[in-house]
Design an enzyme around this catalytic site. Structure first.
Site, PDB file in Angstrom:
ATOM      1  N   ASN A   7       0.863  -1.183   0.000  1.00  0.00           N
ATOM      2  CA  ASN A   7       0.000   0.000   0.000  1.00  0.00           C
ATOM      3  C   ASN A   7       0.899   1.233   0.000  1.00  0.00           C
ATOM      4  OD1 ASN A   7      -1.825   2.041   0.484  1.00  0.00           O
ATOM      5  ND2 ASN A   7      -2.171   1.488   2.645  1.00  0.00           N
ATOM      6  N   TRP A   8       0.968   1.892  -1.145  1.00  0.00           N
ATOM      7  CA  TRP A   8       1.899   3.022  -1.289  1.00  0.00           C
ATOM      8  C   TRP A   8       1.354   4.325  -0.731  1.00  0.00           C
ATOM      9  CZ3 TRP A   8       4.224   2.478  -6.931  1.00  0.00           C
ATOM     10  CH2 TRP A   8       5.039   1.343  -6.957  1.00  0.00           C
ATOM     11  N   LYS A   9       0.075   4.327  -0.344  1.00  0.00           N
ATOM     12  CA  LYS A   9      -0.557   5.551   0.169  1.00  0.00           C
ATOM     13  C   LYS A   9      -0.368   6.689  -0.853  1.00  0.00           C
ATOM     14  CE  LYS A   9       0.253   3.572   4.619  1.00  0.00           C
ATOM     15  NZ  LYS A   9       0.290   3.724   6.054  1.00  0.00           N
ATOM     16  N   HIS A  95      -9.466   1.535   5.166  1.00  0.00           N
ATOM     17  CA  HIS A  95      -8.141   1.691   5.787  1.00  0.00           C
ATOM     18  C   HIS A  95      -8.242   2.679   6.954  1.00  0.00           C
ATOM     19  CE1 HIS A  95      -3.959   2.841   6.347  1.00  0.00           C
ATOM     20  NE2 HIS A  95      -3.655   1.686   5.772  1.00  0.00           N
ATOM     21  N   GLU A 165      -5.254  -4.588  10.935  1.00  0.00           N
ATOM     22  CA  GLU A 165      -4.214  -3.568  11.092  1.00  0.00           C
ATOM     23  C   GLU A 165      -4.499  -2.756  12.350  1.00  0.00           C
ATOM     24  OE1 GLU A 165      -2.147  -2.494   7.133  1.00  0.00           O
ATOM     25  OE2 GLU A 165      -3.916  -1.246   7.298  1.00  0.00           O
ATOM     26  N   GLY A 171       1.951   2.840  10.433  1.00  0.00           N
ATOM     27  CA  GLY A 171       2.553   4.103  10.013  1.00  0.00           C
ATOM     28  C   GLY A 171       3.710   4.558  10.886  1.00  0.00           C
ATOM     29  N   SER A 213       3.416  -1.714  10.203  1.00  0.00           N
ATOM     30  CA  SER A 213       4.877  -1.694  10.389  1.00  0.00           C
ATOM     31  C   SER A 213       5.544  -3.024  10.054  1.00  0.00           C
ATOM     32  CB  SER A 213       5.231  -1.276  11.817  1.00  0.00           C
ATOM     33  OG  SER A 213       4.740   0.014  12.086  1.00  0.00           O
ATOM     34  N   GLY A 233       2.961  -1.168   4.214  1.00  0.00           N
ATOM     35  CA  GLY A 233       2.971   0.245   3.844  1.00  0.00           C
ATOM     36  C   GLY A 233       4.365   0.699   3.477  1.00  0.00           C
TER      37      GLY A 233
HETATM   38  P1  PGA Z   1       2.913   0.647   7.510  1.00  0.00           P
HETATM   39  O1  PGA Z   1       1.466   0.858   6.847  1.00  0.00           O
HETATM   40  O2  PGA Z   1       3.416  -0.681   7.041  1.00  0.00           O
HETATM   41  O3  PGA Z   1       3.720   1.786   7.007  1.00  0.00           O
HETATM   42  O4  PGA Z   1       2.696   0.679   9.002  1.00  0.00           O
HETATM   43  C1  PGA Z   1       0.570  -0.210   6.727  1.00  0.00           C
HETATM   44  C2  PGA Z   1      -0.717   0.265   6.133  1.00  0.00           C
HETATM   45  O5  PGA Z   1      -1.070   1.425   6.371  1.00  0.00           O
HETATM   46  O6  PGA Z   1      -1.415  -0.478   5.430  1.00  0.00           O
END
Ligand code: PGA
Length: 255
Positions: A7-9, A95, A165, A171, A213, A233
């Site tokens: 998930n590249w956001k 999400h 999650e 994040g 994470s 992410g």
């Molecule tokens: P992260 O994000 O791996 O950077 O914690 C995961 C996500 O938001 O799906």
């Protein structure tokens, strides 16, 4: 099938970087698929059409969100049909970063039922804000499942993936990592909650992924705890890190 989903956001800022990452991931996606691991990338939609190759591809693409409606009069929205027509196969729905800006279980439910009609696979994200000693977080997640899936048709359950999650582990502001045991317990609760509405056989076949994470050091521990895959992410934007996560998943299927 197991799923490693990036998930590249809202990253990267430039399409050239997106192109490079995808070309880095294409080869390994083929090897992964031969070990029953599906690699999926969810870039910002603006880049996606330029990244999807022609014909059958081992690397699949997903969207990070979708409209709750198919009505063309909804300014600024993108419909499930439009996503499907450019070759997208998966959509992340609910999400925590979208819930943070106001998305409710009711909206998530509408998005799920509308999207599923287009033949896309939906990735429903659930997870508690924080943990408490009384275990109320179990109720929070069970309610997310109940309220998001109340009008989801049982005959489409094969197109549902759930990603657990925990918000406190997602994040750059994550307080700490979830343990494999945290995942295991919650996956059990999610499956039990699904059986309130759906048949046991179908409920137990829904893939449950872990996200929050994930990196190359901890990825294997969640898979060993029974995760059907990972929603990644930040680490999916670092080529070496993401390749290592996929490589480890491939190796573990050979044990
Ligand atoms: P992260 O994000 O791996 O950077 O914690 C995961 C996500 O938001 O799906």
């Amino acid at each position: 099938m197991k799923y490693i989903i990036g998930n590249w956001k809202m990253n990267p800022d430039k399409k050239e970087v997106a192109k490079q990452l995808v070309s880095d991931y294409k080869k390994i996606a083929k090897v992964a698929l031969s070990s029953s691991i599906q690699t999926v990338i969810c870039p910002p939609l603006i880049y996606t059409e330029g990244l999807i190759g022609k014909g059958l591809q081992p690397l699949h693409f997903g969207a990070q969100d979708v409209s709750f409606t198919s009505e063309a009069k909804t300014t600024g929205e993108i419909s499930a049909t439009q996503l499907k027509n450019i070759g997208i196969k998966y959509v992340i729905i609910g999400h925590s970063e979208r819930r943070e800006i106001g998305e409710t279980n009711e909206m998530v439910s509408k998005k799920l039922t509308n999207t599923i009609k287009s033949g896309l696979t939906v990735i429903l994200c659930v997870g508690e804000q924080k943990r408490d000693s009384a275990g109320l977080y179990f109720i929070e997640v069970a309610n997310q499942i109940r309220e998001s899936l109340h009008s989801f048709p049982e005959n489409k359950l094969h197109s549902l993936i759930i990603a657990y999650e925990p918000v406190w582990a997602v994040g750059a502001n994550a307080t700490h990592n979830a343990s494999p045991r945290d995942f295991e317990e919650m996956a059990m609760l999610i499956r039990r909650t699904l059986t309130e509405q759906f048949s046991k056989i179908k409920s137990f076949a829904v893939p449950i992924l872990y996200g929050g994470s994930v990196d190359k050091k901890n990825s294997q521990s969640y898979l060993d705890a029974g995760a059907d895959g990972l929603l990644v992410g930040r680490s999916s934007l670092k080529s070496k890190e993401f390749l290592a996560i996929i490589e480890k998943a491939i190796t573990s299927t050979k044990k």
